[in-house]
Design a protein around this motif. Structure first.
Motif, PDB file in Angstrom:
ATOM      1  N   TRP A  65       0.875  -1.180   0.000  1.00 19.45           N
ATOM      2  CA  TRP A  65       0.000   0.000   0.000  1.00 19.45           C
ATOM      3  C   TRP A  65       0.901   1.216   0.000  1.00 19.45           C
ATOM      4  N   ASN A  66       0.912   1.922  -1.131  1.00 22.30           N
ATOM      5  CA  ASN A  66       1.643   3.187  -1.228  1.00 22.30           C
ATOM      6  C   ASN A  66       0.714   4.292  -0.719  1.00 22.30           C
ATOM      7  N   LEU A  67       0.785   4.533   0.572  1.00 22.68           N
ATOM      8  CA  LEU A  67      -0.114   5.470   1.241  1.00 22.68           C
ATOM      9  C   LEU A  67       0.110   6.890   0.732  1.00 22.68           C
ATOM     10  N   GLN A  68      -0.952   7.554   0.343  1.00 24.23           N
ATOM     11  CA  GLN A  68      -0.875   8.916  -0.180  1.00 24.23           C
ATOM     12  C   GLN A  68      -1.039   9.914   0.962  1.00 24.23           C
ATOM     13  N   VAL A  69       0.061  10.552   1.342  1.00 16.89           N
ATOM     14  CA  VAL A  69       0.064  11.472   2.478  1.00 16.89           C
ATOM     15  C   VAL A  69      -0.852  12.666   2.204  1.00 16.89           C
ATOM     16  N   GLY A  70      -1.683  12.971   3.174  1.00  9.60           N
ATOM     17  CA  GLY A  70      -2.617  14.088   3.030  1.00  9.60           C
ATOM     18  C   GLY A  70      -3.947  13.683   2.438  1.00  9.60           C
ATOM     19  N   LYS A  71      -3.984  12.526   1.786  1.00  9.81           N
ATOM     20  CA  LYS A  71      -5.216  12.028   1.184  1.00  9.81           C
ATOM     21  C   LYS A  71      -5.721  10.771   1.890  1.00  9.81           C
ATOM     22  N   GLU A  72      -4.785  10.022   2.487  1.00  7.68           N
ATOM     23  CA  GLU A  72      -5.130   8.773   3.166  1.00  7.68           C
ATOM     24  C   GLU A  72      -4.512   8.764   4.560  1.00  7.68           C
TER      25      GLU A  72
END
Length: 202
Positions: free
Chosen positions: A182-189
């Protein structure tokens, strides 16, 4: 089904204030990182150079700055660790084998532990079967060896292991070895959104 989860630390659990650190160094006279500083950061995160050698690299470019000022600016990147993430992690630790794998250095880890109370970081570390710091391992993400070392040492099945990180180069390296990612999207997830993801069999 996923049996184990390997988590990154920065911008997954603890917020990073990257612009703040840049601004603090500008106050000391450094106009952003350069190739030399980036290379020394890489070495420092691998434990290949000492804290003094790392700080002295900064002093080449900001000779008027003290070691204390440089350390303060370096640590200004470390932001808040929201309590809801710790609570989520504690719940998760009852269901999965958890590991922490982070590219970091002793200065940042000491700062984190000083910024939060002992009970907080003790509760955090207790969630993991093992905590891995790059500077202690002598390697850093996205080197494939850092993943294979953990998988081998703990007898993990890549196809039953999830890796969570905010940097795509790191999740790409793990995916190439057969791990779910899971490439977590900072600020969105947020990491607490884990069970909303449908890309891996939790």
């Amino acid at each position: 089904m996923i049996e184990a989860i390997i988590f990154d630390f920065g911008d997954v659990f603890i917020n990073l204030e990257k612009q703040k650190s840049i601004d603090e160094f500008k106050k000391l006279g450094l106009n952003g990182p350069n190739e030399d500083l980036i290379a020394h950061n890489d070495l420092f995160e691998k434990g290949k150079i000492t804290e003094t050698e790392f700080i002295n690299c900064f002093k080449k470019y900001i000779p008027e700055a003290t070691s204390e000022e440089i350390i303060s600016a370096w640590n200004s990147i470390i932001g808040e660790f929201p309590l809801h993430r710790l609570e989520f992690l504690q719940l998760l630790s009852t269901k999965y084998r958890l590991f922490l794998l982070t590219n970091t250095d002793a200065i940042h880890i000491n700062c984190f532990e000083e910024n939060v109370c002992m009970s907080f970081y003790s509760d955090f570390y207790r969630c993991f079967e093992k905590v891995y710091y790059s500077y202690e391992m002598g390697m850093r993400k996205p080197q494939p060896e850092i993943f294979t070392t953990i998988v081998s040492k703990h007898n993990l099945s890549p196809n039953r292991t999830l890796f969570v990180d905010d940097k795509k180069e790191n999740t790409d390296a793990a995916a190439a070895l057969g791990l779910y990612v899971w490439n977590l999207q900072v600020g969105k997830e947020d990491v607490v959104d884990l069970f909303e993801k449908k890309e891996f069999p939790l």
